[in-house]
Write an enzyme that holds these catalytic residues in place. Structure first.
Site, PDB file in Angstrom:
ATOM      1  N   HIS A  48      -7.982 -61.635   8.988  1.00 22.74           N
ATOM      2  CA  HIS A  48      -8.048 -61.229   7.618  1.00 22.74           C
ATOM      3  C   HIS A  48      -8.510 -59.858   7.566  1.00 22.74           C
ATOM      4  O   HIS A  48      -9.265 -59.299   6.488  1.00 22.74           O
ATOM      5  CB  HIS A  48      -8.974 -61.987   6.688  1.00 22.74           C
ATOM      6  CG  HIS A  48      -8.290 -63.414   6.373  1.00 22.74           C
ATOM      7  ND1 HIS A  48      -7.677 -63.505   4.900  1.00 22.74           N
ATOM      8  CD2 HIS A  48      -8.190 -64.390   7.208  1.00 22.74           C
ATOM      9  CE1 HIS A  48      -7.277 -64.745   4.941  1.00 22.74           C
ATOM     10  NE2 HIS A  48      -7.530 -65.544   6.195  1.00 22.74           N
ATOM     11  N   LEU A 155       2.085 -69.071  11.971  1.00 28.00           N
ATOM     12  CA  LEU A 155       2.807 -68.226  12.894  1.00 28.00           C
ATOM     13  C   LEU A 155       3.655 -67.238  12.441  1.00 28.00           C
ATOM     14  O   LEU A 155       4.618 -66.756  13.106  1.00 28.00           O
ATOM     15  CB  LEU A 155       3.324 -69.401  13.785  1.00 28.00           C
ATOM     16  CG  LEU A 155       2.478 -70.288  14.409  1.00 28.00           C
ATOM     17  CD1 LEU A 155       3.265 -71.165  15.382  1.00 28.00           C
ATOM     18  CD2 LEU A 155       1.352 -69.855  15.085  1.00 28.00           C
ATOM     19  N   ASP A 202       1.409 -58.961  10.314  1.00 25.64           N
ATOM     20  CA  ASP A 202       2.292 -60.093  10.837  1.00 25.64           C
ATOM     21  C   ASP A 202       3.860 -59.152  10.756  1.00 25.64           C
ATOM     22  O   ASP A 202       4.380 -59.377  11.860  1.00 25.64           O
ATOM     23  CB  ASP A 202       2.521 -61.046   9.460  1.00 25.64           C
ATOM     24  CG  ASP A 202       1.397 -61.847   9.594  1.00 25.64           C
ATOM     25  OD1 ASP A 202       0.614 -61.780  10.501  1.00 25.64           O
ATOM     26  OD2 ASP A 202       1.395 -62.702   8.766  1.00 25.64           O
TER      27      ASP A 202
END
Length: 414
Positions: A48, A155, A202
């Site tokens: 985060h 994931l 990501d």
């Protein structure tokens, strides 16, 4: 490892690529022009922090999403997934537009009231929209997806889907966009089209990771450094424990944490919490004493950035085992300050540590998903067995446990 609920990474890459090509031909009636793959990821440390302009350290998994793709000249976008029920989702590229609601609503509006697909197709459709919005000459395409990245496991299956799409369109249309730019376009798709206010980690991991390395990323200026991460060479293993508790970043809790961090930054007079030095944390917390919720969020972000830098220092010095306590401290911070763990994640972490793990923590957005566990190679099977048995004793579903071997970022398969 394969015992006690553990699984090996998916079937061989070449076999899956052939399967994707065959399924594309079965769905669309002709062979694809090419196949592209993008991986899922685990985040070693730095949770985060990305939407707070901070530091992260993900690594790519061997589990990938493969996109079999051919370009079209009529402006039609057709999407099909081997892992989702239903037929072809057909859209027009010039009608794609974001919506203020969830992914399925964005897709519904874009399709002019056609039958909903359940939302998954909004991710690749959003990439097409983002590329066109950026002025890139992206036309129609036929796409078929096959994936071994577990969904809902923290994931980053969504980023793998987005980046595989972006790379395929980049190559097919000869757009010349670099991997980091493709990651930014994929993030734009998820933020503005799908409606999830994720950071850049990501998508950058899916686009830019290198096999055998962890990626040290500064999310403010996007500078990257590949950190060698040869666990096998040091007699270590990094296990992923998929609790099978599904999480959904679009349910509001993620956005709530992000908004709280932004309130903290405003209260402290900084652009982002990245600017709060670790040495100044006590003063910052005192200034936020009137808002204990924001105070706790700020404490996590500042200490987590510090943990990332300490992990980098240990890895640079060859002290890989020394990162274990930092992983565990990160879990405690996510559990107690950010409050995004759950009983299954805590059970996995606590059991692994009690069974001899060097360190463990949840990874990903939280509220379910997966934990990572750093273990000595000799202890990997016993730790995996202990976690599986603890889940059974607690009446929980059998966890899926596999080894995280740092893989490559997005690439053309053939």
């Amino acid at each position: 490892m394969t015992a006690h609920g553990a699984v090996t990474p998916a079937t061989g890459h070449a076999h899956r690529a052939r399967h994707a090509a065959e399924r594309f031909a079965a769905v669309y009636g002709a062979a694809p022009t090419g196949l592209w793959a993008a991986p899922g990821r685990v985040n070693l440390i730095g949770e985060h922090t990305d939407y707070n302009d901070g530091f992260v350290m993900p690594l790519a998994l061997p589990h990938t999403t493969i996109a079999a793709v051919s370009a079209r000249t009529d402006g039609v976008l057709r999407l099909h997934s081997g892992g989702v029920g239903g037929g072809i989702v057909e859209l027009r590229t010039d009608e794609l537009r974001p919506a203020p609601g969830p992914a399925s609503e964005a897709l519904e509006l874009s399709r002019g009231g056609a039958q909903r697909s359940g939302g998954w197709a909004a991710y690749p459709a959003g990439v097409v929209w983002a590329m066109r919005e950026a002025g890139l000459p992206v036309g129609g395409a036929d796409l078929h997806f096959e994936s071994t990245v577990p969904t809902g496991a923290g994931l980053s299956s969504s980023a793998a889907l987005e980046v595989a799409t972006a790379l395929a369109l980049n190559d097919l249309h000869a757009l010349g966009q670099q991997p980091q730019r493709l990651a930014q376009l994929a993030q734009r798709a998820e933020n503005a089209f799908v409606g999830v206010p994720c950071g850049i980690m990501d998508q950058t991991a899916a686009a830019c990771c290198t096999a055998g390395h962890a990626l040290f990323l500064d999310t403010r200026d996007l500078t990257r450094r590949q950190i060698p991460f040869d666990l096998a060479g040091e007699g270590l293993r990094l296990l992923v424990v998929d609790t099978r508790v599904q999480h959904e970043l679009g349910d509001g809790a993620y956005a709530e944490r992000r908004a709280g961090c932004e309130r903290g930054a405003r209260a402290l007079g900084v652009r982002a919490l990245r600017e709060v030095p670790y040495a100044h944390l006590p003063a910052a917390l005192a200034e936020l004493a009137g808002d204990p919720v924001v105070q706790a969020l700020v404490r996590h972000i500042v200490t987590e950035n510090q943990r990332v830098e300490e992990v980098v220092a240990h890895l640079d010095a060859g002290r890989t085992r020394a990162i274990g306590p930092l992983l565990t401290a990160g879990h405690a911070s996510l559990r107690d300050d950010f409050k995004i763990s759950c009983r299954e994640l805590d059970l996995a972490v606590d059991t692994a540590l009690a069974a001899g793990a060097l360190g463990a923590r949840m990874t990903g957005g939280g509220f379910g998903g997966s934990a990572i566990v750093l273990v000595e190679e000799a202890d990997a099977t016993a730790v995996g067995a202990a976690v599986t048995e603890a889940f059974a004793a607690a009446g929980q579903a059998r966890p899926r446990i596999f080894e995280a071997v740092p893989g490559a970022g997005a690439h053309r398969v053939e």
